[in-house]
Design a protein around this motif. Structure first.
Motif, PDB file in Angstrom:
ATOM      1  N   TRP A 254      11.074  11.872  -2.075  1.00 41.92           N
ATOM      2  CA  TRP A 254      11.836  12.785  -2.466  1.00 41.92           C
ATOM      3  C   TRP A 254      10.237  13.068  -3.377  1.00 41.92           C
ATOM      4  O   TRP A 254      10.268  14.350  -3.538  1.00 41.92           O
ATOM      5  N   GLY A 255      10.632  12.126  -3.829  1.00 40.32           N
ATOM      6  CA  GLY A 255       9.150  12.057  -5.704  1.00 40.32           C
ATOM      7  C   GLY A 255       8.158  12.953  -4.683  1.00 40.32           C
ATOM      8  O   GLY A 255       7.362  13.767  -4.913  1.00 40.32           O
ATOM      9  N   GLY A 256       7.482  12.691  -3.306  1.00 35.21           N
ATOM     10  CA  GLY A 256       5.762  12.616  -2.361  1.00 35.21           C
ATOM     11  C   GLY A 256       6.661  13.870  -1.873  1.00 35.21           C
ATOM     12  O   GLY A 256       5.487  15.229  -2.414  1.00 35.21           O
TER      13      GLY A 256
ATOM     14  N   LEU B 215       0.863  -1.589  -0.131  1.00 31.06           N
ATOM     15  CA  LEU B 215       0.037  -0.207  -0.115  1.00 31.06           C
ATOM     16  C   LEU B 215       0.361   0.916  -0.280  1.00 31.06           C
ATOM     17  O   LEU B 215       0.895   2.114  -0.902  1.00 31.06           O
ATOM     18  N   ILE B 216       1.398   0.918   1.241  1.00 32.34           N
ATOM     19  CA  ILE B 216       2.955   2.201   1.318  1.00 32.34           C
ATOM     20  C   ILE B 216       3.539   2.583  -0.298  1.00 32.34           C
ATOM     21  O   ILE B 216       3.509   3.938  -0.742  1.00 32.34           O
ATOM     22  N   GLY B 217       3.979   1.755  -0.834  1.00 33.39           N
ATOM     23  CA  GLY B 217       4.677   1.752  -1.922  1.00 33.39           C
ATOM     24  C   GLY B 217       4.127   1.933  -2.848  1.00 33.39           C
ATOM     25  O   GLY B 217       4.292   2.506  -3.945  1.00 33.39           O
TER      26      GLY B 217
ATOM     27  N   VAL C  66      10.551   0.972   2.096  1.00 28.90           N
ATOM     28  CA  VAL C  66       9.961   2.540   1.505  1.00 28.90           C
ATOM     29  C   VAL C  66      11.557   2.991   0.810  1.00 28.90           C
ATOM     30  O   VAL C  66      12.143   3.031   1.097  1.00 28.90           O
ATOM     31  N   ASN C  67      10.742   3.315  -0.435  1.00 26.49           N
ATOM     32  CA  ASN C  67      12.409   3.914  -0.911  1.00 26.49           C
ATOM     33  C   ASN C  67      12.037   5.016  -1.156  1.00 26.49           C
ATOM     34  O   ASN C  67      11.469   6.068  -1.605  1.00 26.49           O
TER      35      ASN C  67
ATOM     36  N   ASP D  97      17.691   3.848  -2.685  1.00 21.76           N
ATOM     37  CA  ASP D  97      17.919   2.753  -2.053  1.00 21.76           C
ATOM     38  C   ASP D  97      16.678   2.894  -0.901  1.00 21.76           C
ATOM     39  O   ASP D  97      16.387   3.904  -1.496  1.00 21.76           O
ATOM     40  N   ALA D  98      16.551   2.126  -0.271  1.00 21.19           N
ATOM     41  CA  ALA D  98      15.200   2.321   0.854  1.00 21.19           C
ATOM     42  C   ALA D  98      15.865   1.878   2.055  1.00 21.19           C
ATOM     43  O   ALA D  98      16.834   1.523   2.214  1.00 21.19           O
ATOM     44  N   TRP D  99      14.848   2.568   2.525  1.00 24.25           N
ATOM     45  CA  TRP D  99      14.354   2.249   3.947  1.00 24.25           C
ATOM     46  C   TRP D  99      13.851   1.094   4.573  1.00 24.25           C
ATOM     47  O   TRP D  99      12.783   0.526   3.563  1.00 24.25           O
TER      48      TRP D  99
END
Lengths: 438, 309
Positions: B158-160, B11-13, B152-153, B137-139
């Protein structure tokens, strides 16, 4: 004096007018279906350059194939099947004897042209792609899936996985996922992987990615949740580098990814930068780099500024284009031995392919030693070879990490036979009796 | 617990992926809102902006320019290219077509698409050009709650942030500036706007320029994600269902539409796709869009157009 001069000029013009068509009659027309624009251009360009440069080399160094100059024309398909068929229709009748052969560099276009070429009597040289069952020359007399099919690739990939795990018995209970381009190309290895999964006892899952593959987050989140032991990648163009980036994002080890030979060139790894390090892919026998043939290429084509694109010189897909054209040229040369040193018709080239045998000595003589092993086509076997290797991206270059694997023909050949027989029944084709063919 | 964590992760992705679609959709909204033209060329504009940026950036880095300077000058160069593009479109395509039917203007943007795609590849090349402006990279968050945590990428985040800033900036521009109000007037009626003294050619240039700059912002994020290459033009297809859901005239609608499309398609692909063969996310987004069309033809945030007959 003036009258004499005018007379000589007129005579010269007349001779050249006669000579011009005579020269044109001694030309072999070869079409090139390419994609230099569009989503797959980064992969299409180096291959197209290799194809064109080898033909130029034959003209520049040897004066053509036994004196018959090669004339070629590119047609842009954009990797689209409809455009590929359009290009085929436009080019098939060109030149004094029509097109010698077609290499569409697209499984989708190959599927479409497989229906057309028997009527037009033009062979299809599909090196490392196309219908896997077209290895059976008795049902597919016009298709030459040279060097390896996707079933060869699938089998070799699993052999490599087994080797890394420590033996075929270690495959039992393991999970192998296939991330594939949702197209005839991407679907092609599925039957072979299912057969291997059944034989070796591993759990196989196929995960499609929609064209062109720019968005793969769902697929890689599913992989993160499923945690397969290995991921095989059957992508093309942007899909490959995107898959590597997404794999890195979900922390899936790149060392556990093995791409097919169309997912293992420079444009597939460089866009992902350091994230590609450790990624592996199959080799359609040959690697990138420079070999003996490249010395000639440098001397006769590159240094004379006659290359179609020297920036791709020596890349994996450029070298594949060279081999593709070399096989085509040698097929024509073989045909000329039977039919004479003149431009060959498609039908004659088909005979040439079917009787083509390249020994180790001949491969060395052609400058391809180290790029290709001996290959021999027959009426029954239109593939000619069943071996592949594995290379790995170390962050800067591809490094070969395995010896040759030979595909398990005891598993694949019955599949080829069965699927080809089904195709023959569906299309009402009576297979040739190869025992009676000379 | 594992399942809850996995659903949350998808969902978050999906929500974050949807915001990236919104970045492209915003360009469409801007031009439609301000000129009533559905700009089919928005995907091609992202390609042109991205190629201009990455090629100039590479050119300067290869000649020893410091990275920060190369990025700044690359962005400036790309912005100039988008300004030239906006001027040419206004001068030679839309200008001569003032007061023509909406369909005619739409068809003209299809022509612009093919010209931009061809010209940008011819000028800047058709290879894949890596761009690394943001971390990729991801958290892994909430590792204590869910085994393996929730991925979470960083690029998506950043895009958000960028999309949020853009929306805020554009909302202020449209509501509180004279040019913004003029843009809305032109969208309502070209002829009426001209009759009250609004310079329509200038307004169209401004709106195409702003859309070009939005395309440049989208290119920085998508170029980092994919590498700058032709396939970026396909993003236009991802933005369409976003527009249908959010409404063609609403900037916040583009964001909400993106969130709905992103989360819907990812959840469908992961949890529905495996039962019906997979590869469904492309068309599933359009299923969502059609469902919204049936209930609210103008989209969730679109303006309801009432015409007297």
């Amino acid at each position: 004096m003036l009258r004499t001069t005018l007379g000589l000029a007129a005579a010269a013009l007349g001779i050249s007018a006669i000579a011009e068509p005579a020269m044109a009659q001694n030309e072999q027309f070869l079409p090139a279906l390419v994609y230099r624009t569009g989503p797959y251009a980064p992969n299409g360009i180096p291959f197209a350059n290799g194809v064109a440069d080898y033909w130029t080399l034959i003209n520049e160094r040897d004066g053509g194939i036994n004196g018959v100059k090669i004339v070629f024309e590119e047609c842009e398909t954009g990797y689209a099947t409809d455009k590929g068929v359009e290009c085929y229709e436009r080019l098939k009748g060109k030149g004094p004897t029509g097109a010698g052969y077609f290499s569409p560099l697209s499984t989708g276009i190959t599927f479409a042209l497989t229906e057309k070429v028997p009527g037009d009597k033009i062979p299809l040289l599909t090196m490392g792609y196309g219908r896997s069952e077209s290895k059976d020359g008795s049902v597919f007399p016009w298709n030459f899936i040279a060097v390896g099919s996707y079933w060869t690739a699938a089998d070799v990939a699993i052999q490599h996985v087994a080797k890394e795990l420590g033996g075929f018995d270690k495959l039992k209970g393991k999970k192998v996922s296939l991330v594939y381009h949702d197209s005839p190309y991407g679907k092609e290895p599925i039957p072979a992987l299912e057969a291997r999964a059944k034989k070796d006892g591993f759990d196989f899952k196929a995960i499609p990615v929609t064209h062109p593959g720019v968005e793969q987050k769902s697929q890689w989140l599913a992989i993160r949740q499923d945690r397969p032991d290995y991921v095989l990648l059957w992508g093309w163009g942007v899909m490959n580098s995107t898959a590597i980036k997404e794999a890195a994002a979900v922390a899936y080890p790149r060392e556990k990814m093995i791409g097919v030979w169309w997912s293992g060139a420079e444009p597939d790894v460089t866009p992902a930068g350091d994230q590609s390090t450790g990624y592996k892919a199959l080799l359609l026998q040959h690697p990138g780099g420079k070999f003996k043939v490249h010395e000639d290429m440098d001397k006769f084509v590159i240094s004379k500024d006659k290359s179609a694109g020297k920036d791709t010189f020596g890349q994996v897909l450029y070298n594949r284009g060279l081999i593709n054209s070399m096989l085509g040229v040698e097929g024509i040369r073989t045909a000329q031995k039977k039919f004479g040193n003149k431009p060959m018709t498609g039908e004659q080239v088909r005979w040439g392919f079917e009787n083509l045998e390249l020994s180790a000595d001949r491969i060395k003589e052609l400058g391809f030693e180290g790029m290709l092993k001996p290959i021999k086509f027959t009426c029954q076997d239109h593939q000619g070879a069943d071996e592949a290797r594995v290379h790995q991206w170390d962050g800067k270059a591809w490094k070969i990490i395995s010896d040759y694997y030979k595909a398990d023909l005891s598993l694949l050949d019955p599949m080829v036979k069965e699927t080809a027989a089904k195709y023959a029944a569906e299309k009402k084709i009576t297979p040739r009796d190869c025992s009676k063919e000379s | 617990m594992i399942v809850v964590g996995q659903v949350l992760e998808v969902l978050i992705g999906g929500l974050l992926a949807g915001v990236l679609y919104s970045l492209v959709a915003l360009g469409f909204v801007l031009i439609y809102k301000a000129s009533g033209v559905f700009n089919f060329a928005q995907g091609a504009m992202v390609l042109l902006a991205g190629l201009a940026l990455v090629r100039s950036l590479d050119f300067m880095v290869a000649r020893g320019a410091p990275t920060w300077a190369a990025i700044a000058l690359g962005l400036l160069f790309a912005a100039v290219i988008m300004a030239i593009c906006a001027w040419i479109v206004e001068r030679y395509v839309l200008g001569p077509l003032v007061n023509q039917d909406g369909l005619t203007l739409f068809m003209s943007t299809i022509g612009v698409t093919f010209i931009l795609e061809g010209a940008s590849q011819m000028i800047f090349g058709s290879d894949v050009y890596p761009l690394r402006l943001f971390p990729t990279d991801a958290w892994f968050v909430a590792e204590g709650l869910f085994p393996g945590g929730i991925l979470v990428n960083k690029l998506d985040v950043w895009g958000g942030l960028i999309a949020g800033t853009l929306v805020a900036g554009l909302a202020i521009f449209f509501q509180n500036t004279k040019t913004g109000r003029a843009l809305r007037a032109v969208a309502d009626d070209h002829a009426a706007a001209q009759s009250v003294g609004i310079p329509i050619s200038w307004i169209w240039f401004v709106v195409w320029l702003v859309a070009g700059l939005v395309a440049l912002v989208a290119a920085t994020v998508w170029g980092t994600k994919l590498g700058v290459q032709f396939s970026i033009t396909f993003l236009a297809l991802k933005a369409l269902p976003v527009l249908i859901i959010g409404g063609f005239t609403s900037v916040p609608g583009a964001i909400v539409g993106g969130l709905i499309v992103g989360s819907g398609e990812k959840l469908a692909e992961v949890y529905l796709g495996q039962h019906i063969g997979g590869g469904i996310e492309y068309w599933f987004a359009y299923v969502l869009a059609l469902a919204v069309l049936l209930v609210r033809p103008q989209g969730l945030f679109g303006e309801r157009i009432i015409e007297r007959i």
